[in-house]
Design an enzyme around this catalytic site. Sequence first.
Site, PDB file in Angstrom:
ATOM      1  N   ASP A  77       0.855  -1.189   0.000  1.00 47.70           N
ATOM      2  CA  ASP A  77       0.000   0.000   0.000  1.00 47.70           C
ATOM      3  C   ASP A  77       0.893   1.243   0.000  1.00 47.70           C
ATOM      4  O   ASP A  77       2.068   1.181   0.369  1.00 47.70           O
ATOM      5  CB  ASP A  77      -0.966   0.013   1.194  1.00 47.70           C
ATOM      6  CG  ASP A  77      -0.251  -0.043   2.547  1.00 47.70           C
ATOM      7  OD1 ASP A  77       0.815  -0.690   2.635  1.00 47.70           O
ATOM      8  OD2 ASP A  77      -0.756   0.565   3.515  1.00 47.70           O
ATOM      9  N   GLU A 136      -0.018  -0.970   5.830  1.00 50.80           N
ATOM     10  CA  GLU A 136       1.027  -0.476   6.726  1.00 50.80           C
ATOM     11  C   GLU A 136       0.871   1.019   6.917  1.00 50.80           C
ATOM     12  O   GLU A 136       1.036   1.545   8.010  1.00 50.80           O
ATOM     13  CB  GLU A 136       2.423  -0.781   6.153  1.00 50.80           C
ATOM     14  CG  GLU A 136       3.559  -0.647   7.177  1.00 50.80           C
ATOM     15  CD  GLU A 136       4.096   0.756   7.322  1.00 50.80           C
ATOM     16  OE1 GLU A 136       4.753   1.039   8.331  1.00 50.80           O
ATOM     17  OE2 GLU A 136       3.853   1.600   6.443  1.00 50.80           O
TER      18      GLU A 136
HETATM   19 ZN   LIG Z   1       6.759   2.197   4.271  1.00 49.42          ZN
END
Ligand SMILES: [Zn+2]
Length: 378
Positions: A77, A136
């Site tokens: 992501d 994340e």
């Molecule tokens: Zn990162």
Amino acid sequence: MTHGIDPLDLAKALIAAPSVTPATGAVFDVLEAALTPLGFTVERFIDGIEPDGPVENLLAVRKGAGPVHFGFAGHLDVVPPGVGWTGDAFDPQVRGELLYGRGAVDMKGAIAAFAAAAAATPAEAGTISLIVTGDEEGPAIFGTRALMEHMDARGLRPDMILVGEPTSVQRLGDMMKIGRRGSVNIWIDVPGTQGHVAYPHLADNPIPKLVKILAAIDTVTLDEGTEWFQPSNIEFTDIEVGNGAHNVIPASARARLSIRFNDQQQGAALIEMIERIARDVDPGAKVVGKISGEAFLTPPGDLSALVAEAIHAETDIVPELSTTGGTSDARFLHALCPVVEFGLTNATMHKLDEAVAVEDLRTLAAIYRGVLMRALLD
Ligand SMILES: [Zn+2]
């Protein structure tokens, strides 16, 4: 038959699959298609619901004959591109010596480099796994922790993990991370009784109490730091009363603070300490804390040494071992085994026109291959 991977080609393909956090779908298709021909068994699963999900996670494992299991962790992501890019953030372009695109350094470039390194490492050398989340940059609720549960259910536990976050500062190789500080946010709410300023005996003003609480907190020294960590730090981030009237004693006063702390501290104990200080001044004060992550340290040892050796072999640089910066998913992974972080230079991460030097992509692939060979065969 060998399947070489060009880290530039793979980085471009990953960037071309937009994956603003939380991510699912196409970007994982690209990685799976790269890893399967290398002999990896790829498992993908989707977890969570809106707004924090759905999140896709990918676990790729290539079993080797050697006794060591090496894990590489990362995320596909990215943060939103923002407005003002020279080109399209999701149309990867090489201009001059740089590859531009959202995720070029944080951290699709590193994932491409690691895939290239795995492709160049003999399968029989040892077991390699890629632990890759789509969550994340977001709240990280359905990401790496879900992957860890999944691995636990499969009986998979790496002996060491390298996280590919962009840790280099000026030049590729100048810094790796062996730990991270913990982070906790704390809200203080002091109740009062609203009233007219001309009739203070009929009201109870919460502002002086909040000020006393904050002054007491401001005198606290948490620690002096350690060999590997800077001192833990309390930072006030907001004071809010929201009282628009000059003749009203407000009903409540609130403040917020953020503590970045080293491995001498624990999130829950810090929240309790703030609560104790607040209650000493006003037993009615409410304190709520949210721990983003505990501090962790992988003391310098075999893993940091072999990563540093691989960096030095390719760049001639001896990396600084650091614990600075924000949190990363290493805060979860260190529960499994020793974890260190090393990746590209971080100057443009999360910014407009994020870019990686093409040469750095190739050097990083060579460093990661050096890490694998040292970890699996030594
Ligand atoms: Zn990162």
